[in-house]
Design a protein around this motif. Structure first.
Motif, PDB file in Angstrom:
ATOM      1  N   GLU A  92       0.846  -1.186   0.000  1.00 16.25           N
ATOM      2  CA  GLU A  92       0.000   0.000   0.000  1.00 16.25           C
ATOM      3  C   GLU A  92       0.880   1.234   0.000  1.00 16.25           C
ATOM      4  O   GLU A  92       2.088   1.173   0.245  1.00 16.25           O
ATOM      5  N   ILE A  93       0.242   2.383  -0.316  1.00 13.94           N
ATOM      6  CA  ILE A  93       0.915   3.676  -0.257  1.00 13.94           C
ATOM      7  C   ILE A  93      -0.045   4.635   0.433  1.00 13.94           C
ATOM      8  O   ILE A  93      -1.272   4.524   0.290  1.00 13.94           O
ATOM      9  N   SER A  94       0.490   5.558   1.198  1.00 14.18           N
ATOM     10  CA  SER A  94      -0.380   6.455   1.965  1.00 14.18           C
ATOM     11  C   SER A  94      -1.147   7.385   1.029  1.00 14.18           C
ATOM     12  O   SER A  94      -0.669   7.754  -0.044  1.00 14.18           O
ATOM     13  N   PHE A  95      -2.355   7.763   1.469  1.00 13.93           N
ATOM     14  CA  PHE A  95      -3.172   8.688   0.679  1.00 13.93           C
ATOM     15  C   PHE A  95      -2.462  10.028   0.523  1.00 13.93           C
ATOM     16  O   PHE A  95      -2.545  10.669  -0.529  1.00 13.93           O
ATOM     17  N   ASP A  96      -1.775  10.461   1.594  1.00 15.61           N
ATOM     18  CA  ASP A  96      -1.085  11.755   1.528  1.00 15.61           C
ATOM     19  C   ASP A  96      -0.051  11.767   0.413  1.00 15.61           C
ATOM     20  O   ASP A  96       0.025  12.720  -0.376  1.00 15.61           O
ATOM     21  N   GLU A  97       0.765  10.706   0.355  1.00 15.11           N
ATOM     22  CA  GLU A  97       1.794  10.666  -0.684  1.00 15.11           C
ATOM     23  C   GLU A  97       1.170  10.546  -2.074  1.00 15.11           C
ATOM     24  O   GLU A  97       1.637  11.151  -3.036  1.00 15.11           O
ATOM     25  N   PHE A  98       0.089   9.771  -2.183  1.00 12.10           N
ATOM     26  CA  PHE A  98      -0.582   9.588  -3.475  1.00 12.10           C
ATOM     27  C   PHE A  98      -1.072  10.929  -4.021  1.00 12.10           C
ATOM     28  O   PHE A  98      -0.758  11.318  -5.154  1.00 12.10           O
ATOM     29  N   TYR A  99      -1.831  11.664  -3.203  1.00  7.47           N
ATOM     30  CA  TYR A  99      -2.405  12.923  -3.684  1.00  7.47           C
ATOM     31  C   TYR A  99      -1.345  14.017  -3.787  1.00  7.47           C
ATOM     32  O   TYR A  99      -1.425  14.890  -4.659  1.00  7.47           O
ATOM     33  N   ASP A 100      -0.340  13.970  -2.907  1.00  7.26           N
ATOM     34  CA  ASP A 100       0.748  14.941  -2.995  1.00  7.26           C
ATOM     35  C   ASP A 100       1.490  14.786  -4.324  1.00  7.26           C
ATOM     36  O   ASP A 100       1.828  15.772  -4.986  1.00  7.26           O
ATOM     37  N   THR A 101       1.726  13.530  -4.737  1.00  3.07           N
ATOM     38  CA  THR A 101       2.389  13.270  -6.020  1.00  3.07           C
ATOM     39  C   THR A 101       1.533  13.752  -7.188  1.00  3.07           C
ATOM     40  O   THR A 101       2.035  14.353  -8.147  1.00  3.07           O
ATOM     41  N   ALA A 102       0.222  13.516  -7.122  1.00  2.11           N
ATOM     42  CA  ALA A 102      -0.686  13.958  -8.188  1.00  2.11           C
ATOM     43  C   ALA A 102      -0.634  15.473  -8.338  1.00  2.11           C
ATOM     44  O   ALA A 102      -0.566  16.002  -9.460  1.00  2.11           O
ATOM     45  N   TYR A 103      -0.647  16.213  -7.203  1.00  2.00           N
ATOM     46  CA  TYR A 103      -0.607  17.676  -7.263  1.00  2.00           C
ATOM     47  C   TYR A 103       0.736  18.173  -7.812  1.00  2.00           C
ATOM     48  O   TYR A 103       0.787  19.152  -8.567  1.00  2.00           O
ATOM     49  N   LYS A 104       1.835  17.503  -7.441  1.00  2.00           N
ATOM     50  CA  LYS A 104       3.152  17.912  -7.938  1.00  2.00           C
ATOM     51  C   LYS A 104       3.233  17.746  -9.466  1.00  2.00           C
ATOM     52  O   LYS A 104       3.783  18.601 -10.164  1.00  2.00           O
ATOM     53  N   ILE A 105       2.696  16.633  -9.967  1.00  2.00           N
ATOM     54  CA  ILE A 105       2.709  16.406 -11.421  1.00  2.00           C
ATOM     55  C   ILE A 105       1.869  17.466 -12.125  1.00  2.00           C
ATOM     56  O   ILE A 105       2.254  18.011 -13.164  1.00  2.00           O
ATOM     57  N   LYS A 106       0.717  17.790 -11.532  1.00  2.00           N
ATOM     58  CA  LYS A 106      -0.159  18.807 -12.123  1.00  2.00           C
ATOM     59  C   LYS A 106       0.526  20.164 -12.141  1.00  2.00           C
ATOM     60  O   LYS A 106       0.396  20.943 -13.106  1.00  2.00           O
ATOM     61  N   GLU A 107       1.289  20.488 -11.082  1.00  2.00           N
ATOM     62  CA  GLU A 107       1.992  21.769 -11.019  1.00  2.00           C
ATOM     63  C   GLU A 107       3.056  21.883 -12.104  1.00  2.00           C
ATOM     64  O   GLU A 107       3.310  22.965 -12.624  1.00  2.00           O
ATOM     65  N   ARG A 108       3.692  20.748 -12.441  1.00  2.00           N
ATOM     66  CA  ARG A 108       4.704  20.778 -13.510  1.00  2.00           C
ATOM     67  C   ARG A 108       4.061  21.176 -14.844  1.00  2.00           C
ATOM     68  O   ARG A 108       4.688  21.853 -15.655  1.00  2.00           O
ATOM     69  N   GLY A 109       2.853  20.698 -15.101  1.00  2.00           N
ATOM     70  CA  GLY A 109       2.132  21.071 -16.319  1.00  2.00           C
ATOM     71  C   GLY A 109       2.725  20.517 -17.599  1.00  2.00           C
ATOM     72  O   GLY A 109       2.448  21.008 -18.690  1.00  2.00           O
ATOM     73  N   LYS A 110       3.548  19.501 -17.501  1.00  5.08           N
ATOM     74  CA  LYS A 110       4.154  18.879 -18.687  1.00  5.08           C
ATOM     75  C   LYS A 110       4.431  17.412 -18.381  1.00  5.08           C
ATOM     76  O   LYS A 110       4.197  16.942 -17.257  1.00  5.08           O
ATOM     77  N   LYS A 111       4.945  16.706 -19.377  1.00 10.52           N
ATOM     78  CA  LYS A 111       5.231  15.287 -19.184  1.00 10.52           C
ATOM     79  C   LYS A 111       6.413  15.110 -18.236  1.00 10.52           C
ATOM     80  O   LYS A 111       7.437  15.784 -18.377  1.00 10.52           O
ATOM     81  N   VAL A 112       6.247  14.216 -17.263  1.00  6.66           N
ATOM     82  CA  VAL A 112       7.309  13.930 -16.293  1.00  6.66           C
ATOM     83  C   VAL A 112       7.517  12.421 -16.217  1.00  6.66           C
ATOM     84  O   VAL A 112       6.641  11.636 -16.593  1.00  6.66           O
ATOM     85  N   ILE A 113       8.700  12.035 -15.731  1.00  7.83           N
ATOM     86  CA  ILE A 113       9.004  10.616 -15.535  1.00  7.83           C
ATOM     87  C   ILE A 113       8.790  10.286 -14.060  1.00  7.83           C
ATOM     88  O   ILE A 113       9.428  10.875 -13.184  1.00  7.83           O
ATOM     89  N   LEU A 114       7.888   9.365 -13.804  1.00  5.45           N
ATOM     90  CA  LEU A 114       7.571   8.953 -12.437  1.00  5.45           C
ATOM     91  C   LEU A 114       8.339   7.672 -12.112  1.00  5.45           C
ATOM     92  O   LEU A 114       8.266   6.696 -12.851  1.00  5.45           O
ATOM     93  N   LYS A 115       9.085   7.704 -10.992  1.00  2.58           N
ATOM     94  CA  LYS A 115       9.803   6.517 -10.525  1.00  2.58           C
ATOM     95  C   LYS A 115       9.052   5.907  -9.351  1.00  2.58           C
ATOM     96  O   LYS A 115       8.619   6.624  -8.445  1.00  2.58           O
ATOM     97  N   VAL A 116       8.907   4.585  -9.368  1.00  7.47           N
ATOM     98  CA  VAL A 116       8.335   3.861  -8.234  1.00  7.47           C
ATOM     99  C   VAL A 116       9.493   3.142  -7.548  1.00  7.47           C
ATOM    100  O   VAL A 116      10.112   2.248  -8.127  1.00  7.47           O
ATOM    101  N   ILE A 117       9.797   3.552  -6.291  1.00  8.49           N
ATOM    102  CA  ILE A 117      11.006   3.096  -5.594  1.00  8.49           C
ATOM    103  C   ILE A 117      10.618   2.329  -4.332  1.00  8.49           C
ATOM    104  O   ILE A 117       9.668   2.693  -3.622  1.00  8.49           O
ATOM    105  N   VAL A 118      11.381   1.271  -4.040  1.00  6.72           N
ATOM    106  CA  VAL A 118      11.146   0.446  -2.846  1.00  6.72           C
ATOM    107  C   VAL A 118      11.663   1.189  -1.615  1.00  6.72           C
ATOM    108  O   VAL A 118      12.794   1.681  -1.600  1.00  6.72           O
ATOM    109  N   GLU A 119      10.815   1.256  -0.576  1.00  2.33           N
ATOM    110  CA  GLU A 119      11.173   1.977   0.655  1.00  2.33           C
ATOM    111  C   GLU A 119      12.142   1.184   1.527  1.00  2.33           C
ATOM    112  O   GLU A 119      13.045   1.747   2.145  1.00  2.33           O
ATOM    113  N   GLU A 120      11.967  -0.140   1.603  1.00  3.00           N
ATOM    114  CA  GLU A 120      12.808  -0.974   2.470  1.00  3.00           C
ATOM    115  C   GLU A 120      12.903  -2.372   1.884  1.00  3.00           C
ATOM    116  O   GLU A 120      12.131  -2.738   0.992  1.00  3.00           O
TER     117      GLU A 120
END
Length: 395
Positions: A353-381
């Motif tokens: 699972e991933i926290s709701f805060d991180e999920f929506y925070d990431t969505a807002y950051k991508i929207k703020e960029r306003g262009k195509k970005v590369i999203l990395k999915v990284i293992v925490e531990e």
């Protein structure tokens, strides 16, 4: 003047000149005349020679005066040769032109034959086109008649459509009334379904197939195996009591004999094993939980900081679409992790699972960029096949 008369004149003139020369010679001989101091005998000979020369000169003069051909032969031979040479060249040129004309004639003849053939073909085509034209005219007449018929039918249909429209208006009103009745019945059905579902699930504390516990065992021998197995059973009982399963009289956990033997056998190995404890059935409050075991080799699947997935997401899209893209990424990560060996939760079929805060925070950051970005999915531990998989997003 003809050649015959010319010959007669020349003979007569030559005879006359010869006679005169002979006469002069005899007179010179008798009188002992001398020319240039020569003896009379030689003088008479010279006179004879001069007479012959005069005959020749006279003949040539007469022939030249009378015959143009003789004049040409005597005085215009070179000019005649040049004319002959020029005429020969002219003849050759004319012969060449004649050959070219013959060649052109053959080409023109072939072209004429081809043109005649094409003309015949065009005549045939024109004939065919005329026939097709006649056929099309007949079809046009038929279509005109058909058009008139369809026009009448269209008028008839228009009247029918008007009648049907009135009926549709009436039916639409009836439909609206039925839709209201349908909505009322669907709401009532939904209420009944939710009521039935709550009645069916009320009091269930363990669902069928639910994962109760992940437990790691290490190779044991002899009494240690029994101790490890009892420790696992004690841990399961503790969870069951906390959830409200069983009681002192019925007990808290029931393990089928075959499952217990399987557990003891697997514990004899020297390798680390993952034991997944599941509920065998829906367990209501106060009932002992019946369990079964799934045993797998215990292994590391992901290391801390490892990149699971790279994905391009367009920040110029709407926020709803960006959130949908992130959900698709999580779904893809879930599939990849299961393929790598992480065991999913049997009820939700998810590995983490991933926290709701991180999920929506990431969505807002991508929207703020306003262009195509590369999203990395990284293992925490570090994550083993028992899960759960903890991840974070990086842009």
């Amino acid at each position: 003047m003809s050649g015959f008369f010319l010959i007669i004149i020349l003979i007569l003139a030559s005879g006359l000149i010869a006679y005169a020369g002979d006469y002069v010679g005899r007179k010179a001989g008798k009188k002992k005349l001398s020319l240039f101091g020569l003896r009379p005998k030689y003088t008479s000979r010279i006179i004879s020679i001069l007479t012959g020369i005069l005959i020749m000169i006279f003949s040539l003069v007469v022939l030249s005066v009378i015959s143009e051909n003789v004049r040409v032969a005597l005085f215009g031979m070179e000019k005649l040769k040049k004319q002959i040479y020029s005429l020969e060249n002219s003849i050759k040129s004319k012969e060449k032109e004649y050959t070219e004309i013959l060649k052109r004639y053959e080409e023109v003849k072939k072209g004429r034959d081809k043109a005649l053939k094409d003309l015949e073909e065009y005549k045939n085509k024109i004939h065919i086109l005329e026939m097709e034209r006649e056929k099309l005219l007949k079809e046009l007449n038929k279509l005109s008649m058909e058009k008139e018929r369809l026009k009448k039918e269209n008028e008839k249909l228009q009247r029918s459509i008007y009648e049907v429209s009135k009926k549709i208006a009436t039916l639409s009103k009836e439909k609206e009334s039925l839709e209201k009745d349908k909505k009322y019945l669907l709401d009532e059905l939904q209420f009944l379904n939710s009521t039935i579902a709550s009645l069916r699930t009320e009091g269930i504390i363990f669902k069928r197939g639910e994962l109760i516990l992940n437990y790691i065992i290490r190779g044991k021998t002899g009494d240690d195996i029994q101790k490890e197995a009892k420790a696992l059973l004690s841990l399961i009982e503790s969870i069951a009591r906390e959830r409200g399963a069983g009681n002192e009289e019925k007990g808290y956990v029931w393990v089928p004999e075959a499952e217990w033997k399987k557990l003891l056998e697997e514990m004899k190995t020297t390798e680390e094993k993952l034991v997944r404890v599941h509920s065998l059935a829906n367990i209501f409050e106060g009932e002992p939980v019946i369990v079964y075991f799934q045993i797998f080799p215990y292994k590391l699947v992901y290391k801390t900081g490892e990149v699971i997935l790279l994905k391009v997401i367009d920040g110029s899209e709407s926020l709803d679409k960006i959130e949908s893209r992130l959900l698709e990424v999580l779904s893809e990560v879930n599939k990849i992790a299961q393929q790598k060996g992480i065991l999913p939760d049997p009820l939700s079929n998810t590995v983490g699972e991933i926290s709701f805060d991180e999920f929506y925070d990431t969505a807002y950051k991508i929207k703020e960029r306003g262009k195509k970005v590369i999203l990395k999915v990284i293992v925490e531990e570090d994550t083993y096949n028992s899960g759960p998989l903890k991840i974070r997003f990086e842009i």
